[in-house]
Design an enzyme around this catalytic site. Structure first.
Site, PDB file in Angstrom:
ATOM      1  N   ARG A   1      11.480   1.874   1.798  1.00  0.00           N
ATOM      2  CA  ARG A   1      10.432   1.204   1.004  1.00  0.00           C
ATOM      3  C   ARG A   1      11.064   0.867  -0.332  1.00  0.00           C
ATOM      4  O   ARG A   1      11.466   1.769  -1.071  1.00  0.00           O
ATOM      5  CB  ARG A   1       9.210   2.113   0.837  1.00  0.00           C
TER       6      ARG A   1
ATOM      7  N   HIS B   1       5.517  -6.173   5.092  1.00  0.00           N
ATOM      8  CA  HIS B   1       5.121  -4.813   5.510  1.00  0.00           C
ATOM      9  C   HIS B   1       4.904  -4.851   7.034  1.00  0.00           C
ATOM     10  O   HIS B   1       3.789  -4.736   7.526  1.00  0.00           O
ATOM     11  CB  HIS B   1       3.841  -4.422   4.768  1.00  0.00           C
TER      12      HIS B   1
ATOM     13  N   GLN C   1       2.866  -2.113   9.041  1.00  0.00           N
ATOM     14  CA  GLN C   1       1.430  -2.209   8.824  1.00  0.00           C
ATOM     15  C   GLN C   1       0.822  -3.280   9.739  1.00  0.00           C
ATOM     16  O   GLN C   1      -0.180  -3.039  10.419  1.00  0.00           O
ATOM     17  CB  GLN C   1       1.160  -2.567   7.350  1.00  0.00           C
TER      18      GLN C   1
ATOM     19  N   ASP D   1      -6.725  -6.626   0.870  1.00  0.00           N
ATOM     20  CA  ASP D   1      -5.790  -5.658   0.284  1.00  0.00           C
ATOM     21  C   ASP D   1      -5.966  -5.739  -1.234  1.00  0.00           C
ATOM     22  O   ASP D   1      -6.636  -6.659  -1.740  1.00  0.00           O
ATOM     23  CB  ASP D   1      -4.357  -6.024   0.711  1.00  0.00           C
TER      24      ASP D   1
ATOM     25  N   CYS E   1      -5.418  -2.228   4.653  1.00  0.00           N
ATOM     26  CA  CYS E   1      -4.253  -1.366   4.911  1.00  0.00           C
ATOM     27  C   CYS E   1      -4.350  -0.030   4.178  1.00  0.00           C
ATOM     28  O   CYS E   1      -3.700   0.930   4.560  1.00  0.00           O
ATOM     29  CB  CYS E   1      -2.980  -2.094   4.507  1.00  0.00           C
TER      30      CYS E   1
ATOM     31  N   ARG F   1      -1.068   3.825  12.481  1.00  0.00           N
ATOM     32  CA  ARG F   1       0.285   3.707  11.921  1.00  0.00           C
ATOM     33  C   ARG F   1       1.214   4.692  12.634  1.00  0.00           C
ATOM     34  O   ARG F   1       2.329   4.362  12.998  1.00  0.00           O
ATOM     35  CB  ARG F   1       0.268   3.999  10.405  1.00  0.00           C
TER      36      ARG F   1
END
Ligand code: CP
Ligand code: NVA
Length: 304
Positions: free
Chosen positions: A102, A129, A132, A222, A261, A289
């Site tokens: 990340r 991402h 996700q 988001d 998310c 996830r």
């Protein structure tokens, strides 16, 4: 050597192959079983930004699969003056079987993948991402029964999560609509890239949130200011205020599921009534996830 840096690193058939493993492992997990598909394998997580879901879901996934994981935060000196990304990546790749990264900069993850000699998975960058988005379409399919031909509408900032969703929707034959002010829609370079890699994909942008959610199978939002954009928060709150996903907007799509998310800024991009309401599937997304990343790890390490 296969990596997952952006969603288009996987074909539609490969996404389905990952989902098949994920489904199988999820059913076994629900029945109390943990299949040790990756005994002795080690996953390193190199993170430059905070995380709950990505970090814990990958670490628990590795434990359930019979392997181990190492969380490497800022004290390892990644992407700093301590040593080059090339030296860091080559050394780390000599110890572990795969790396989740990340990073503040997408290029850092690409550089790591070039040198590591083991599969590298993007655990979120400023641009993408992918893990996700994979868990999101997997969740949508569980809730609606199919995804092909359906519309996923993203309301808000055309950010890393929106870009990955648009790409995964294009790969799997879903229509993707982004409802955002012009300044927060996709940039021209990304639009050109999508048109080149997914010709014929239905990816649309509009400034009208009501038109965008009408007929959608899923409405997604988001945060308006992503990690690293904290200084722009006030400006973004003003610019995106008309794009809040609230009960009035969801009334235009009573059959749609609501997705996020997480983490969410309740009262900004989404109201409590929507995120905690009957249309919300946000906790299933978060749980998935782990299941989808188990499928991804088993599939990716099987290719290596
Ligand atoms: N959705 C997500 O990636 O959450 P974290 O930032 O907590 O990992
Ligand atoms: N767009 C958000 C997603 C967090 C999971 C961010 O990058 O901060």
């Amino acid at each position: 050597m296969r990596h997952l840096i952006v969603p288009e690193d996987l074909s539609a058939a490969e996404v389905e192959a990952v989902f098949a493993v994920s489904r199988d492992l999820q059913e076994k997990f629900t029945a109390g079983r943990r299949d040790a598909l990756l005994p002795g394998r080690v996953l390193a997580l190199v993170f430059e930004k905070p995380s709950l879901r990505t970090r814990v879901s990958f670490q628990t996934a590795m434990t359930h699969l019979g392997g181990a994981s190492l969380f490497l935060g800022e004290d390892t000196g990644f992407a700093s003056s301590r040593e080059s990304i090339a030296d860091f990546g080559r050394v780390l790749g000599g110890y572990v079987d795969a790396i989740v990264c990340r990073s503040k900069s997408h290029d850092t993850i690409c550089q790591l993948a070039e040198v590591a000699g083991v599969p590298v998975i993007n655990g979120l960058s400023d641009q993408s991402h992918p893990c996700q988005a994979l868990a999101d379409v997997y969740t949508l399919r569980q809730h609606v029964g199919r995804v092909q031909g359906l519309t996923l509408t993203f309301v808000g900032d055309g950010n890393n999560v929106a870009r990955s969703l648009a790409t995964v929707c294009g790969i799997l034959g879903m229509r993707f609509v982004l409802a955002a002010p012009r300044a927060y829609q996709f940039d021209a370079g990304f639009r050109r890239h999508l048109a080149a890699i997914l010709p014929g994909a239905e990816i649309e942008e509009t400034t009208d949130p009501v038109a965008a959610v009408t007929g959608a199978a899923a409405v997604y939002t988001d945060v308006w200011a992503s990690m690293g954009q904290e200084k722009e928060r006030a400006e973004r709150q003003k610019a995106l205020a008309a794009y809040q996903v609230n009960e009035a907007l969801m009334a235009h799509c009573p059959d749609a599921v609501f997705m996020h998310c997480l983490p969410a800024r309740r009262g900004e991009e989404v109201t409590d009534g929507v995120i905690d309401g009957p249309q919300s599937v946000v906790l299933a997304q978060a749980a998935n996830r782990m299941h989808v990343q188990k499928g991804l790890l088993a599939w990716l390490l099987g290719q290596a």
